[in-house]
Design a protein around this motif. Structure first.
Motif, PDB file in Angstrom:
ATOM      1  N   LYS A  88      -0.335 -21.685 -14.639  1.00  0.00           N
ATOM      2  CA  LYS A  88       0.486 -21.849 -13.725  1.00  0.00           C
ATOM      3  C   LYS A  88       0.066 -22.847 -12.629  1.00  0.00           C
ATOM      4  O   LYS A  88       0.959 -23.128 -11.789  1.00  0.00           O
ATOM      5  CB  LYS A  88       1.071 -20.522 -13.037  1.00  0.00           C
ATOM      6  CG  LYS A  88       1.811 -19.666 -14.092  1.00  0.00           C
ATOM      7  CD  LYS A  88       2.041 -18.325 -13.491  1.00  0.00           C
ATOM      8  CE  LYS A  88       0.951 -17.150 -13.281  1.00  0.00           C
ATOM      9  NZ  LYS A  88       0.212 -17.093 -14.411  1.00  0.00           N
ATOM     10  N   ARG A  89      -1.258 -23.033 -12.409  1.00  0.00           N
ATOM     11  CA  ARG A  89      -1.743 -23.745 -11.277  1.00  0.00           C
ATOM     12  C   ARG A  89      -1.457 -23.440  -9.912  1.00  0.00           C
ATOM     13  O   ARG A  89      -1.435 -23.998  -8.884  1.00  0.00           O
ATOM     14  CB  ARG A  89      -1.562 -25.492 -11.562  1.00  0.00           C
ATOM     15  CG  ARG A  89      -1.623 -25.859 -12.985  1.00  0.00           C
ATOM     16  CD  ARG A  89      -2.865 -25.857 -13.727  1.00  0.00           C
ATOM     17  NE  ARG A  89      -3.010 -26.657 -14.686  1.00  0.00           N
ATOM     18  CZ  ARG A  89      -4.171 -26.812 -15.403  1.00  0.00           C
ATOM     19  NH1 ARG A  89      -5.031 -25.727 -15.344  1.00  0.00           N
ATOM     20  NH2 ARG A  89      -3.989 -27.619 -16.508  1.00  0.00           N
TER      21      ARG A  89
ATOM     22  N   LYS B 173      10.177 -24.664  -6.715  1.00  0.00           N
ATOM     23  CA  LYS B 173      10.159 -24.758  -8.281  1.00  0.00           C
ATOM     24  C   LYS B 173       9.767 -26.382  -8.583  1.00  0.00           C
ATOM     25  O   LYS B 173       8.988 -26.784  -9.229  1.00  0.00           O
ATOM     26  CB  LYS B 173      11.597 -24.440  -8.907  1.00  0.00           C
ATOM     27  CG  LYS B 173      11.140 -24.358 -10.527  1.00  0.00           C
ATOM     28  CD  LYS B 173      12.415 -23.632 -11.021  1.00  0.00           C
ATOM     29  CE  LYS B 173      12.227 -23.616 -12.751  1.00  0.00           C
ATOM     30  NZ  LYS B 173      12.525 -24.831 -13.393  1.00  0.00           N
ATOM     31  N   GLU B 174      10.584 -27.320  -7.898  1.00  0.00           N
ATOM     32  CA  GLU B 174      10.296 -28.706  -8.118  1.00  0.00           C
ATOM     33  C   GLU B 174       8.801 -29.217  -7.761  1.00  0.00           C
ATOM     34  O   GLU B 174       8.151 -29.769  -8.267  1.00  0.00           O
ATOM     35  CB  GLU B 174      11.149 -29.621  -7.493  1.00  0.00           C
ATOM     36  CG  GLU B 174      12.406 -29.636  -7.989  1.00  0.00           C
ATOM     37  CD  GLU B 174      13.669 -30.111  -6.995  1.00  0.00           C
ATOM     38  OE1 GLU B 174      14.719 -30.507  -7.683  1.00  0.00           O
ATOM     39  OE2 GLU B 174      13.461 -30.282  -6.008  1.00  0.00           O
ATOM     40  N   ASP B 175       8.517 -28.384  -6.433  1.00  0.00           N
ATOM     41  CA  ASP B 175       6.990 -28.674  -6.191  1.00  0.00           C
ATOM     42  C   ASP B 175       6.006 -28.185  -6.846  1.00  0.00           C
ATOM     43  O   ASP B 175       4.889 -28.629  -7.152  1.00  0.00           O
ATOM     44  CB  ASP B 175       6.900 -28.184  -4.571  1.00  0.00           C
ATOM     45  CG  ASP B 175       5.929 -29.232  -3.901  1.00  0.00           C
ATOM     46  OD1 ASP B 175       5.970 -30.297  -4.291  1.00  0.00           O
ATOM     47  OD2 ASP B 175       5.213 -28.826  -2.833  1.00  0.00           O
ATOM     48  N   LEU B 176       6.408 -26.969  -7.506  1.00  0.00           N
ATOM     49  CA  LEU B 176       5.272 -26.204  -8.287  1.00  0.00           C
ATOM     50  C   LEU B 176       5.091 -27.410  -9.417  1.00  0.00           C
ATOM     51  O   LEU B 176       3.866 -27.285  -9.859  1.00  0.00           O
ATOM     52  CB  LEU B 176       5.624 -24.905  -8.553  1.00  0.00           C
ATOM     53  CG  LEU B 176       4.877 -23.924  -9.342  1.00  0.00           C
ATOM     54  CD1 LEU B 176       3.478 -23.746  -8.531  1.00  0.00           C
ATOM     55  CD2 LEU B 176       5.373 -22.641  -9.700  1.00  0.00           C
ATOM     56  N   GLU B 177       6.158 -27.770  -9.948  1.00  0.00           N
ATOM     57  CA  GLU B 177       6.069 -28.508 -11.353  1.00  0.00           C
ATOM     58  C   GLU B 177       5.303 -29.963 -11.066  1.00  0.00           C
ATOM     59  O   GLU B 177       4.499 -30.453 -11.645  1.00  0.00           O
ATOM     60  CB  GLU B 177       7.231 -28.820 -11.755  1.00  0.00           C
ATOM     61  CG  GLU B 177       7.969 -27.628 -12.564  1.00  0.00           C
ATOM     62  CD  GLU B 177       9.402 -27.618 -12.925  1.00  0.00           C
ATOM     63  OE1 GLU B 177       9.950 -26.534 -13.215  1.00  0.00           O
ATOM     64  OE2 GLU B 177      10.129 -28.737 -12.742  1.00  0.00           O
ATOM     65  N   ARG B 178       5.710 -30.473  -9.745  1.00  0.00           N
ATOM     66  CA  ARG B 178       4.994 -31.685  -9.279  1.00  0.00           C
ATOM     67  C   ARG B 178       3.592 -31.567  -9.297  1.00  0.00           C
ATOM     68  O   ARG B 178       2.705 -32.083  -9.700  1.00  0.00           O
ATOM     69  CB  ARG B 178       5.606 -32.160  -7.776  1.00  0.00           C
ATOM     70  CG  ARG B 178       5.395 -33.592  -7.442  1.00  0.00           C
ATOM     71  CD  ARG B 178       5.636 -33.724  -6.111  1.00  0.00           C
ATOM     72  NE  ARG B 178       4.938 -32.830  -5.035  1.00  0.00           N
ATOM     73  CZ  ARG B 178       3.962 -33.343  -4.477  1.00  0.00           C
ATOM     74  NH1 ARG B 178       3.244 -34.252  -4.472  1.00  0.00           N
ATOM     75  NH2 ARG B 178       3.586 -32.154  -3.488  1.00  0.00           N
TER      76      ARG B 178
ATOM     77  N   GLY C  40       1.854 -29.114 -10.530  1.00  0.00           N
ATOM     78  CA  GLY C  40       1.297 -28.865 -11.877  1.00  0.00           C
ATOM     79  C   GLY C  40       0.861 -30.276 -12.643  1.00  0.00           C
ATOM     80  O   GLY C  40      -0.144 -30.431 -13.151  1.00  0.00           O
ATOM     81  N   ARG C  41       1.923 -31.253 -12.417  1.00  0.00           N
ATOM     82  CA  ARG C  41       1.551 -32.354 -13.120  1.00  0.00           C
ATOM     83  C   ARG C  41       0.553 -33.310 -12.539  1.00  0.00           C
ATOM     84  O   ARG C  41      -0.493 -33.779 -13.056  1.00  0.00           O
ATOM     85  CB  ARG C  41       2.869 -33.276 -13.051  1.00  0.00           C
ATOM     86  CG  ARG C  41       3.936 -32.944 -14.063  1.00  0.00           C
ATOM     87  CD  ARG C  41       5.022 -33.982 -14.133  1.00  0.00           C
ATOM     88  NE  ARG C  41       5.666 -34.059 -13.040  1.00  0.00           N
ATOM     89  CZ  ARG C  41       6.728 -33.314 -12.419  1.00  0.00           C
ATOM     90  NH1 ARG C  41       7.090 -32.591 -12.939  1.00  0.00           N
ATOM     91  NH2 ARG C  41       7.288 -33.836 -11.244  1.00  0.00           N
TER      92      ARG C  41
ATOM     93  N   ARG D 136       7.170 -13.233 -11.044  1.00  0.00           N
ATOM     94  CA  ARG D 136       6.998 -13.890 -12.077  1.00  0.00           C
ATOM     95  C   ARG D 136       7.016 -13.246 -13.394  1.00  0.00           C
ATOM     96  O   ARG D 136       6.849 -11.887 -13.328  1.00  0.00           O
ATOM     97  CB  ARG D 136       5.728 -14.644 -12.044  1.00  0.00           C
ATOM     98  CG  ARG D 136       4.648 -13.808 -12.070  1.00  0.00           C
ATOM     99  CD  ARG D 136       3.371 -14.095 -11.615  1.00  0.00           C
ATOM    100  NE  ARG D 136       2.295 -13.176 -11.173  1.00  0.00           N
ATOM    101  CZ  ARG D 136       1.329 -13.081 -11.875  1.00  0.00           C
ATOM    102  NH1 ARG D 136       1.120 -13.399 -13.085  1.00  0.00           N
ATOM    103  NH2 ARG D 136       0.358 -11.978 -11.471  1.00  0.00           N
TER     104      ARG D 136
ATOM    105  N   GLU E 263      -2.849 -31.575 -13.533  1.00  0.00           N
ATOM    106  CA  GLU E 263      -3.079 -31.974 -14.975  1.00  0.00           C
ATOM    107  C   GLU E 263      -3.692 -33.149 -14.971  1.00  0.00           C
ATOM    108  O   GLU E 263      -4.783 -33.396 -15.689  1.00  0.00           O
ATOM    109  CB  GLU E 263      -1.682 -31.838 -15.957  1.00  0.00           C
ATOM    110  CG  GLU E 263      -1.976 -31.918 -17.305  1.00  0.00           C
ATOM    111  CD  GLU E 263      -2.632 -30.759 -18.063  1.00  0.00           C
ATOM    112  OE1 GLU E 263      -2.696 -29.750 -17.427  1.00  0.00           O
ATOM    113  OE2 GLU E 263      -3.130 -30.875 -19.144  1.00  0.00           O
TER     114      GLU E 263
END
Ligand code: GRG
Length: 297
Positions: A48-49, A4-9, A11-12, A295, A15
């Motif tokens: 979701k990238r 989850k942390e890596d997906l968010e990282r 994603g940033r 998901r 972006e």
């Protein structure tokens, strides 16, 4: 780092890179135009990238420089966003909402939405062919070739054309699977193959990633169909129950929800099995397919 942390990282990172790419475009001849604003609207602030994430995770298996994988992932995301913008048009799926806000042709107009798609498609190839992405022209050229094949008339566009032809011909399970492998699966395959190309993977490593991507694409699409059948419009950020309402050919329409869930389990095992040659290095990709299946948006 957890999945989850890596997906968010990632994603940033995606972006910020897309913001810079489209800012660069906006600072040239397109600066301040409706076209530039609509392109930014189509690409930034949602999604979701997953495709860039898959590409970057595949590349990571081979220790690829993350900047190159990020640029290739952003090129792929531009193609994905173009496909969503065109798919939402009245001539296609005719949707008013996407990623929790009005679709591009609603927020702007139809002609702008068509041009946004055209421009996003070409930016993708500009990005992949840019010497700043990779120093080796052979790698850049292979990425361009495979994205063209995945997105074009033998890939995603053909899948969309087959989907639109439903109603004129009778579709069975194999036809639906073929259509979905092209419409949805081709870009996931490119994501994984691009990681292998960037990483100069061996033929067997590349084949393993393609097998994973094939199971991933089918599982992702089945999960998408289940969300359409049973999901919540507010969580999804788009209309639900459209497939049944429009008489769409899905595996759920043909075989029902229980069969779809059973098939999903098999596909999950197939995807995980394909990653066996990578051992523990494939763990993030295992988590990615689990995420795609479970998901809620
Ligand atoms: C117009 C040539 C052309 C093709 C359109 C992508 C597509 C083909 C149609 C979209 C219709 C659709 C909902 C397909 C199901 C799979 C899919 C692509 C879902 C959306 O992808 P996500 O969930 O979206 O990754 P986000 O918003 O997270 O990026």
């Amino acid at each position: 780092m957890t999945f989850k942390e890596d997906l968010e990282r990632v994603g940033r990172l995606v972006e910020a890179r897309l913001d810079a790419m489209l800012g660069d475009q906006g600072s040239g001849a397109a600066q301040g135009t409706t076209l530039a604003k609509a392109m930014r609207y189509a690409v930034l602030g949602g999604g979701k990238r997953l495709r860039p994430f898959l590409l970057m995770q595949s590349a990571r298996l081979f220790g690829v420089n993350e900047t190159a994988a990020l640029d290739a992932g952003c090129a792929l995301e531009c193609v994905h966003c173009y496909s969503l913008v065109h798919d939402d048009l009245p001539a296609m799926d005719d949707d008013d909402m996407r990623r929790g806000r009005p679709t591009v042709h609603k927020a702007f107009d139809e002609a702008t939405a068509i041009l946004v798609g055209d421009a996003l498609l070409t930016i993708a190839f500009e990005t992949l062919s840019s010497p700043s992405l990779h120093e080796d022209p052979a790698i850049r050229s292979e990425l361009v070739l495979h994205l063209a094949r995945a997105s074009g008339w033998q890939g995603m566009v053909l899948g969309q054309a087959l989907d639109l032809s439903i109603g004129q011909t009778s579709f069975g399970g194999d036809d639906v699977a073929r259509m979905q492998a092209l419409k949805t699966g081709a870009l996931f395959r490119f994501a994984c193959e691009a990681g292998a190309i960037l990483g100069r993977a061996s033929a067997s490593e590349r084949a393993a990633l393609i097998a994973y991507a094939s199971a991933f694409g089918q599982a992702f699409q089945l999960a998408d169909d289940l969300l359409d059948a049973e999901g919540d419009a507010a969580t999804l950020g788009k209309a639900v129950a459209k497939d049944a309402g429009q008489g769409k050919a899905t595996l759920i329409a043909l075989f029902g929800v229980d069969a779809a869930r059973a098939r999903l389990k098999v596909l999950l095992q197939e995807a995980e099995g394909a990653l066996a040659p990578f051992g523990s290095r494939g763990e993030m990709l295992v988590e990615t397919v689990r995420f795609a299946v479970n998901r809620s948006s």
